[in-house]
Design a protein around this motif. Structure first.
Motif, PDB file in Angstrom:
ATOM      1  N   ARG A  33       0.846  -1.213   0.000  1.00 20.26           N
ATOM      2  CA  ARG A  33       0.000   0.000   0.000  1.00 20.26           C
ATOM      3  C   ARG A  33       0.870   1.248   0.000  1.00 20.26           C
ATOM      4  N   ALA A  34       1.990   1.174   0.711  1.00 22.26           N
ATOM      5  CA  ALA A  34       2.906   2.319   0.721  1.00 22.26           C
ATOM      6  C   ALA A  34       3.459   2.566  -0.690  1.00 22.26           C
ATOM      7  N   GLN A  35       3.778   1.466  -1.375  1.00 18.26           N
ATOM      8  CA  GLN A  35       4.266   1.603  -2.760  1.00 18.26           C
ATOM      9  C   GLN A  35       3.189   2.212  -3.645  1.00 18.26           C
ATOM     10  N   LEU A  36       1.951   1.725  -3.480  1.00 27.92           N
ATOM     11  CA  LEU A  36       0.844   2.213  -4.298  1.00 27.92           C
ATOM     12  C   LEU A  36       0.602   3.697  -4.039  1.00 27.92           C
ATOM     13  N   ASN A  37       0.613   4.096  -2.757  1.00 28.42           N
ATOM     14  CA  ASN A  37       0.417   5.505  -2.419  1.00 28.42           C
ATOM     15  C   ASN A  37       1.513   6.373  -3.021  1.00 28.42           C
ATOM     16  N   ALA A  38       2.749   5.880  -2.988  1.00 25.73           N
ATOM     17  CA  ALA A  38       3.868   6.645  -3.562  1.00 25.73           C
ATOM     18  C   ALA A  38       3.700   6.791  -5.076  1.00 25.73           C
ATOM     19  N   LEU A  39       3.250   5.697  -5.704  1.00 23.13           N
ATOM     20  CA  LEU A  39       3.024   5.731  -7.155  1.00 23.13           C
ATOM     21  C   LEU A  39       1.954   6.755  -7.501  1.00 23.13           C
TER      22      LEU A  39
END
Lengths: 174, 125
Positions: A33-39
């Motif tokens: 989710r952290a990766q998705l939010n950063a994307l």
């Protein structure tokens, strides 16, 4: 302004739960989710997507049974835009270019990119207009290259977004 | 907002059809789809009644404004017709054809909501 969703709170590991499958999955999901939010944050801050994309996300969040709506729209956009760009290229490849048809195709792509919030693609389509109005084949080819470049960028980001969402879903419910 | 409105969405682009129909369903509208102006007119010729029509401008076979002219000429003067388009110059074409409103694409929920409420209020009155 884009506000990323915070990752879910994960209880600290203790001797009873550390190393258990549920806690590993929860940690994996949090990282994804952290990766998705950063994307997503990157897509907004670079202007790749605009508030219309944010509206689609909020439609999905409010929709209850509508999970997957954004992915469905993004997939449809990718397929549509792919086809339209190929059609424009074919038109510009003709010895005599039908600029009215080029106009119609670019207009269609401008509309769908606007509806999905793909701002840079929309702007590239708006930039295209001056060249088919001037009936400049060379100008149209340059403009098409820009449209294609912006589309490839947003397509890659959308595909990464959908892969991350699938991986998060595979970790199980929150 | 509770609604039992019957909406006709006239849109040739698949992405826009999906987004707009989702928005209309969010306001509890029953959504019927048409892919061009001719299908739009055919719906009315078949005797269908709608509370609201959301119609794109540039479509194959028959454009939105052409379809609106025919629908109004058929006597369908009560139905609210909203033109939508990414074309900056579309407003005049829609309004002179007999549309009630024009909204530039992309449609926003905060614009669609009050329109739906207006139709509900008129229907209840």
């Amino acid at each position: 302004e884009f506000r990323p969703r915070p990752p879910p709170r994960v209880a600290p590991a203790d001797s009873r739960t550390s190393g258990s499958e549920p806690s590993r999955l929860a940690m994996a999901a949090a990282a994804l989710r952290a990766q998705l939010n950063a994307l997503l944050a990157n897509m907004f801050t670079t202007g790749m997507v605009d508030e219309q994309f944010q509206q689609l996300q909020s439609l999905q969040e409010d929709g209850g049974s509508a999970s997957g709506f954004v992915a469905e729209v993004a997939t449809l956009f990718i397929d549509d835009a792919d086809r339209i760009i190929a059609d424009i290229a074919a038109l510009l490849d003709q010895p005599v270019v039908d600029f009215d048809k080029v106009d119609a195709h670019v207009h269609q792509l401008k509309g769908s990119s606007s509806s999905v919030g793909a701002q840079k693609v929309k702007l590239a389509c708006m930039h295209f207009r001056q060249f088919y109005e001037a009936k400049s084949k060379e100008g149209c080819l340059m403009a098409l290259a820009l449209v294609r470049s912006e589309f490839c960028d947003v397509r890659n980001k959308f595909q990464t977004m959908m892969q991350l969402e699938q991986q998060i879903a595979a970790c199980g419910p929150k | 907002m509770a609604s039992s409105l019957k909406a006709l969405l006239v849109e040739d682009t698949a992405v826009d059809r999906m987004v707009l129909s989702f928005m209309l369903r969010k306001f509890h509208c029953e959504v019927i789809l048409a892919k061009n102006g001719k299908e739009d007119v055919d719906m009315f010729l078949e005797g269908n009644k709608f509370d609201i029509v959301v119609c794109d401008k540039d479509m194959p076979i028959m454009t939105g404004p052409e379809a609106i002219k025919k629908i109004r000429a058929m006597g369908a003067t009560d139905v609210k017709i909203v033109g939508v388009s990414a074309d900056d110059n579309a407003m005049e074409a829609f309004m002179s054809a007999g549309a009630d409103d024009f909204v530039p694409k992309p449609m926003r929920l905060e614009v669609l909501g009050p329109m739906i409420q207006e139709v509900i209020n008129m229907k209840n009155n």
